[in-house]
Design an enzyme around this catalytic site. Sequence first.
Site, short mmCIF file in Angstrom:
data_model
loop_
_atom_site.label_atom_id
_atom_site.label_comp_id
_atom_site.label_asym_id
_atom_site.label_seq_id
_atom_site.Cartn_x
_atom_site.Cartn_y
_atom_site.Cartn_z
N GLU A 131 3.73 5.96 -2.43
CA GLU A 131 4.93 6.78 -2.61
C GLU A 131 5.39 6.76 -4.07
OE1 GLU A 131 5.74 8.76 -0.37
OE2 GLU A 131 4.85 7.87 1.44
N SER B 138 0.81 -1.21 0.00
CA SER B 138 0.00 0.00 0.00
C SER B 138 0.84 1.26 0.00
CB SER B 138 -0.95 0.00 1.21
OG SER B 138 -0.22 -0.01 2.43
N ASP B 139 1.81 1.35 0.91
CA ASP B 139 2.58 2.60 1.00
C ASP B 139 3.57 2.74 -0.14
OD1 ASP B 139 4.16 0.56 2.01
OD2 ASP B 139 4.76 1.63 3.82
N CYS B 140 4.14 1.63 -0.63
CA CYS B 140 5.05 1.72 -1.77
C CYS B 140 4.30 2.17 -3.02
CB CYS B 140 5.70 0.36 -2.02
SG CYS B 140 6.69 -0.22 -0.63
#
Length: 800
Positions: A524, A519-521
Amino acid sequence: MWRLCSAEEGQDVIPKIGKPLKTLCKLAGRQVWKYDIGKDAQGEAQGEGEAEAEAAEKAREEYKANRAKGVKHSADELLRIQCCGAGYKNVTRVDTSYARGPIGGESKSGLEGNEEGSGSTSSEEDVNACLLGGLEFYQQLQQEDGHWPGDYGGPMFLMPGLIITCYVTGQMESILPKEHRKEMIRYLMNHQNDDGGYGLHIEGHSTMFGTVLSYVSLRLLGAEADDARCQKARKWILIHGGATLIPSWGKFWLSVLGVFSWDGLNPTPPEMWLLPYTGYSGVGYMHPGRFWCHCRMVYLPMSYIYGARIVGKVTPLVEALREEIHLKSYALIDWNKARNECAKEDLYYPHPLVQDALWWTLYKLENLLVSGRPLAFLRKKALKETLKHITYEDENTRYVCIGPVNKVMNMLCRWHEDPNGDAFKLHVSRVPDYLWVAEDGMKMQGYNGSQLWDTTFAVQAIFATGLHGKIHECLRKAANYIESTQVREDCPGPLVKYYRHISKGAWPFSTRDHGWPISDCSSEGLKAYLMLEEYLGEFISDERLDDCINVILSYQNGTGGWATYENTRSFPQLELINPAETFGDIVIDYDYVECSSACLTAIVAFMVRTNKKGWSHSRFSKSKLESVLHRGLNFIKSIQKADGSWYGSWGVCFTYATWFGCEALAACDQVLGTKNDRCLAKACEFLLSHQRPDGGWGESYLSCELKKYSQLPSGDPSHVVNTAWAMLALIKAGQHHRDLAPLHKAAQFLLSAQMPCGDWPQQHISGVFNRNCMITYANYRNIFPLWALGEYKHALSETS
């Protein structure tokens, strides 16, 4: 001499028994170390090669000297020597005449740990000089394919699994040649604690897990039992109760090697993969398909190996180890008692009573499942089922696998299936992807690298400086890497059959060949792309951007928050069966402030872009995304602590998480018109209460374990990465509109900490996972000071 090879440059860096590599992206992001005999054979290197070899040896000696003074972290010197030249520290890019003393003994500039910062404004000229020097230095480390490589080591329990697997499969010489073994021994010797033991990670106190596995590794690599370092480690083991007190993951690896009995291990039955998955039965919520994917993908091959009772040959060395690491003679050990024994130094998560009852029941049933017993057919079926999922994981990661633990376990499973088969050989070819060489030796990384993650942060930091026009080529290469690393397709077959989430449009943590979506990759990656798009023009289609947004939205849980790789699939109560005494909160995928903030800020960035371009270019409506933001915002606010902080699960710790929390609140206020001033002010109050006399912040990794803010020792200088995170949070929370003095002091600290060459010093470890284990992010020391000082410069212009 060791040299880093990236992407296709390293396509031939595979062990001699390996098969040609499988790849989706011309090996973009692959970073492997090769020992080039021609560069320094018999000391005959000439010219530049000789200078680099001498510099590398000097770096090794300096590391040993600093290690004796308590500096445990290496500084990625071999990478810097290769990319920047043997005398890179002698190049002056930054005038540090305004600085006031050394930080950590590495810089001609810096602050002593107890020196007061003045709080006066740093000149824009100083800041710009620092930023430009930092950018000019950092772009040298970038690889031709666009990513930034770096050390992602730290845990001490990863490499022993590989060494044991190589020994058991009889492929030690071919997978780990002499020079590899030499560097591994160097690493293990370097990271022995003063008391003779080894920690869970390089900065941790000695544990039975770290010490036994490191001792066994040294012996398998060729160290003699009477070696002084081995004697110290063995003494620590025996004084603290012997190897029967090693935690369950250690018991597992010792059983594979043959120096522990499978009867001394709590069961990890493969039959659990035959349970119904559906939640209607109730039992389905305990199905391993509902575990956090890292937990699931470790216990998958572990259950196969346990069920098949894979064990290596009993060699003279194995027989010797049986007597060296145990208090009693091997034949006299009570293995049933050993199942639940664990050294107090290792016990982070004690087994609850219900878990002990479960293991006792399974232990008694295990005898019915072995060959020749009534339920042997069930064991055979379970092994077939687990091997099916192991094969799926191998093929869909190009034999990289999700992480180093399941990587070597899967490799062992495929060897057991067919020692001469292609699957085992394809696994062997990807072993170098996990090995990193620095001045402290060769280590096994916690992933096949953090390439995409670091590159996305680097791009955002570069744009924050406002000097991106001066390093155009660097950004163009970064754009190529980000474009090539986006996942194009979902994994094949019915995803539900293999307990997988959608991945089309996502970005992974490292490389596209690895491919696991996060999710965060993804978030970003999207944010970095949108910044690059404004500068370079569009190079990823609207459809692919929508695919990314679709993945991000699919990750949102009913709580409004986001977990890591998948949705939360079961209940926190499942943690009651967490069998890993050394790690906390590993069984299910939890919501995290870091993941939730990254997703929220990515959605906001996408909305800002789409507002300009027109909503007809997206398949998502503005109202839909606003609804997602409101739910996510409520989650972020709900987990803010009373003191104004957030707890960090992936970085150290409260400073890291509070930056993410402030980013999310400010971004939502930007597009939703919400007012979260009070929450942001509380976050500032928390951070300012922990600012140190030198102007910086210095948070210890103990914050992660204790879940309470812990300072570095008072004699240590503040940490450049912690300081940068705190600055970013304060600026995002509007501190510069209230009182600039704390930011001036923090900026002065970062300016004075910078080395003349433009680099910043490596300090204490800054990453974490599973509450209790720390991990290295070597690029953070460059990325975040640049980012923070860039935002500081903009804050000054806003308030002037």
